[in-house]
Motif scaffolding. Structure first.
Motif, short mmCIF file in Angstrom:
data_model
loop_
_atom_site.label_atom_id
_atom_site.label_comp_id
_atom_site.label_asym_id
_atom_site.label_seq_id
_atom_site.Cartn_x
_atom_site.Cartn_y
_atom_site.Cartn_z
N ASP A 173 12.26 4.67 -11.33
CA ASP A 173 13.43 4.91 -11.64
C ASP A 173 14.21 5.80 -11.21
OD1 ASP A 173 12.19 3.23 -14.37
OD2 ASP A 173 11.51 4.40 -15.19
N ALA A 174 13.31 6.47 -10.27
CA ALA A 174 14.16 7.59 -10.33
C ALA A 174 14.76 7.39 -8.58
CB ALA A 174 13.09 8.84 -9.38
N ARG A 175 15.44 6.50 -8.34
CA ARG A 175 15.62 6.02 -7.01
C ARG A 175 17.01 5.61 -7.04
NH1 ARG A 175 13.72 1.31 -2.16
NH2 ARG A 175 15.03 1.50 -1.24
N ILE A 176 17.73 6.32 -6.67
CA ILE A 176 18.63 6.45 -6.38
C ILE A 176 20.12 5.58 -5.77
CG2 ILE A 176 21.17 7.62 -5.92
CD1 ILE A 176 19.56 10.24 -5.46
N ASP A 177 20.70 4.84 -6.30
CA ASP A 177 21.35 3.25 -5.92
C ASP A 177 22.70 3.99 -6.07
OD1 ASP A 177 22.93 1.38 -5.84
OD2 ASP A 177 22.46 0.34 -7.90
N TRP A 178 23.16 4.22 -4.27
CA TRP A 178 24.25 5.23 -4.30
C TRP A 178 25.52 3.76 -5.16
CZ3 TRP A 178 23.93 9.68 -3.39
CH2 TRP A 178 23.19 10.22 -2.92
N SER A 179 24.96 2.82 -5.16
CA SER A 179 26.25 1.90 -5.53
C SER A 179 26.76 1.71 -6.96
CB SER A 179 25.92 0.49 -4.94
OG SER A 179 25.40 -0.60 -5.67
N ALA A 180 26.05 2.33 -7.45
CA ALA A 180 25.94 2.70 -8.78
C ALA A 180 27.14 4.16 -9.20
CB ALA A 180 24.85 3.62 -9.45
N PRO A 181 28.06 4.21 -10.06
CA PRO A 181 29.21 5.00 -10.10
C PRO A 181 29.19 6.27 -9.88
CG PRO A 181 28.88 3.45 -12.08
CD PRO A 181 28.48 3.17 -10.91
N ALA A 182 29.12 7.36 -9.70
CA ALA A 182 28.90 9.40 -9.34
C ALA A 182 28.08 9.78 -10.85
CB ALA A 182 30.23 9.37 -9.16
N LEU A 183 29.26 9.05 -11.74
CA LEU A 183 28.40 9.78 -12.79
C LEU A 183 27.10 9.44 -13.35
CD1 LEU A 183 28.99 11.12 -15.19
CD2 LEU A 183 29.92 8.89 -16.93
N ARG A 184 26.48 7.76 -12.96
CA ARG A 184 25.67 7.61 -13.67
C ARG A 184 24.37 8.48 -12.57
NH1 ARG A 184 21.34 6.16 -16.46
NH2 ARG A 184 20.04 4.35 -15.42
N ILE A 185 25.36 7.85 -11.64
CA ILE A 185 23.94 8.69 -10.01
C ILE A 185 23.42 10.46 -10.39
CG2 ILE A 185 23.35 9.65 -8.03
CD1 ILE A 185 25.15 7.15 -6.97
N ASP A 186 24.66 11.15 -11.05
CA ASP A 186 24.47 12.40 -11.49
C ASP A 186 23.32 12.95 -12.72
OD1 ASP A 186 25.18 15.86 -12.12
OD2 ASP A 186 26.31 15.17 -13.52
N ARG A 187 23.63 11.45 -13.41
CA ARG A 187 22.76 11.29 -14.37
C ARG A 187 21.07 11.28 -14.08
NH1 ARG A 187 25.98 7.48 -18.98
NH2 ARG A 187 27.40 9.13 -19.54
N VAL A 188 20.33 10.70 -12.81
CA VAL A 188 19.89 10.00 -12.24
C VAL A 188 19.20 11.02 -11.69
CG1 VAL A 188 17.98 9.24 -10.97
CG2 VAL A 188 20.04 7.63 -11.84
N VAL A 189 19.77 12.35 -11.15
CA VAL A 189 19.17 13.43 -10.43
C VAL A 189 18.68 14.89 -11.40
CG1 VAL A 189 20.18 14.92 -8.91
CG2 VAL A 189 20.67 12.90 -8.39
N ARG A 190 19.93 14.29 -12.97
CA ARG A 190 19.51 15.83 -13.52
C ARG A 190 18.41 15.18 -14.28
NH1 ARG A 190 22.81 16.79 -17.34
NH2 ARG A 190 24.15 15.00 -16.96
N GLY A 191 18.23 14.39 -14.81
CA GLY A 191 17.99 13.01 -16.02
C GLY A 191 16.10 12.85 -14.92
N CYS A 192 15.66 13.07 -13.87
CA CYS A 192 14.70 12.94 -13.20
C CYS A 192 14.15 14.09 -12.64
CB CYS A 192 14.62 11.91 -12.15
SG CYS A 192 14.75 10.06 -12.76
N SER A 193 15.05 15.64 -12.54
CA SER A 193 14.30 16.72 -12.74
C SER A 193 13.54 17.59 -13.46
CB SER A 193 15.67 17.31 -11.99
OG SER A 193 15.75 18.21 -11.72
N PRO A 194 12.87 17.99 -13.24
CA PRO A 194 12.00 18.57 -12.17
C PRO A 194 11.07 17.69 -12.14
CG PRO A 194 10.68 19.73 -13.78
CD PRO A 194 12.03 19.32 -15.23
N ALA A 195 10.38 16.38 -12.55
CA ALA A 195 9.79 14.64 -12.33
C ALA A 195 11.01 13.87 -12.90
CB ALA A 195 8.57 15.08 -13.20
N PRO A 196 10.35 12.39 -12.17
CA PRO A 196 9.43 12.03 -10.79
C PRO A 196 10.15 13.24 -9.65
CG PRO A 196 10.34 10.47 -12.32
CD PRO A 196 10.50 11.26 -13.13
N GLY A 197 11.31 13.84 -10.22
CA GLY A 197 12.49 13.38 -8.74
C GLY A 197 12.86 12.21 -8.11
#
Length: 310
Positions: free
Chosen positions: A209-233
């Motif tokens: 779930d925490a793997r970044i899909d760089w083809s996704a919009p920037a807003l979605r990637i930003d949410r994944v990074v913040r939502g998965c911090s600190p775990a699972p990262g």
């Protein structure tokens, strides 16, 4: 009231402290998960809740399962009026739920019936919720579907990680749980059934779930990074190895880049997404400590055109 508090991680400690400081309630014992291996030495260590209870000289119960006969017998001996719960980490069987006359009351970090499950804060960030909160409810045999005593709300800030948001909710929720115990003791607070509409689920996040899909919009990637911090990262691949992305920021002024492609400046590193590029701020190479993205790129002598995600 005579209480037995159930909780395990650090986020449960503020609620325990609130109840310990109350002149109206007695915390007779604490229930927590068994000691777990932690740190580089992987030595067995007690949970943060167990450590806090030990400081106060309170009895600590660590059943392998809360349905164990020995634990249930001891719980009946203690005879709690109510069992407040914060992030205990195990399902409670009916035999345990029936012991206290006022039941087990859970502090859950969402505005129920939204985000029932193990990871409500992470899912609120992934979904882009602007407001979230905490709820107290009486535990039944379903998943976070019991009647609700009260709620507090919390605004989600633009740069919040799940760790940031959970820290604030733990403090606000501690006050809510204390007020809920007071209301139950007074007989002035009755739980209300959750509405049938608005139910959403928040299962525990996996590494995938925490793997970044760089083809996704920037807003979605930003949410994944913040939502998965600190775990699972949040993470991506770079040259076949995992690279954790600890922080990034969308950059509307950056020139376009293909998805996953890097642009390396003297003091900045940008990566292309399905919309606008994002600026990498902090990364963590496999087996190393977190570092500024510019330092990471400089150390590897990266040039424009290098790619993430492969």
């Amino acid at each position: 009231m005579r209480l037995v508090f159930a909780g395990t991680p650090e986020v449960a400690v503020p609620a325990l402290d609130t109840l310990l400081s109350s002149a109206r309630h007695e915390v007779a014992a604490v229930v927590t998960r068994p000691d777990a291996r932690a740190g580089r030495g992987r030595k067995l260590a007690p949970s943060p809740v167990a450590e806090r209870a030990a400081e106060e000289g309170i009895e600590v119960l660590k059943p392998a399962k809360p349905g164990d006969a020995e634990f249930l017998a001891r719980l009946r001996e203690i005879a709690p009026d109510c069992c407040p719960v914060v992030a205990y980490g195990a399902l409670l069987p009916k035999r345990a739920l029936e012991v206290p006359r006022h039941g087990w009351v859970n502090l859950h970090f969402s505005l129920l019936p939204a985000w029932r499950g193990a990871a409500p804060v992470q899912h609120a960030l992934l979904a882009g919720d602007e407001v979230t909160g905490a709820s107290t409810f009486r535990i039944g045999e379903g998943l976070d579907d019991g009647p609700v005593y009260g709620v507090v709300t919390e605004e989600v800030r633009r740069t919040d990680t799940s760790g940031d948001l959970l820290t604030r909710l733990a403090l606000a929720g501690a006050g809510l749980l204390g007020a809920t115990m007071d209301g139950i003791a007074d007989g002035t607070l009755e739980p209300k059934p959750q509405p049938a509409e608005g139910v959403s689920l928040a299962p525990k996040l996996t590494v995938e779930d925490a793997r970044i899909d760089w083809s996704a919009p920037a807003l979605r990637i930003d949410r994944v990074v913040r939502g998965c911090s600190p775990a699972p990262g949040a993470w991506t691949l770079f040259r076949g190895e995992r690279l954790k992305v600890r922080a990034l920021a969308p950059d509307a002024e950056a020139a376009p880049l293909p998805s996953g492609e890097l642009r390396v400046g003297k003091h900045s590193v940008h990566v292309g997404t399905g919309s606008q590029p994002v600026a990498l701020e902090w990364v963590q190479p496999q087996g190393k400590k977190p570092m500024a993205a510019a330092d990471w790129a400089r150390g590897l002598r990266l040039a424009d055109g290098a790619r993430l995600g492969e």
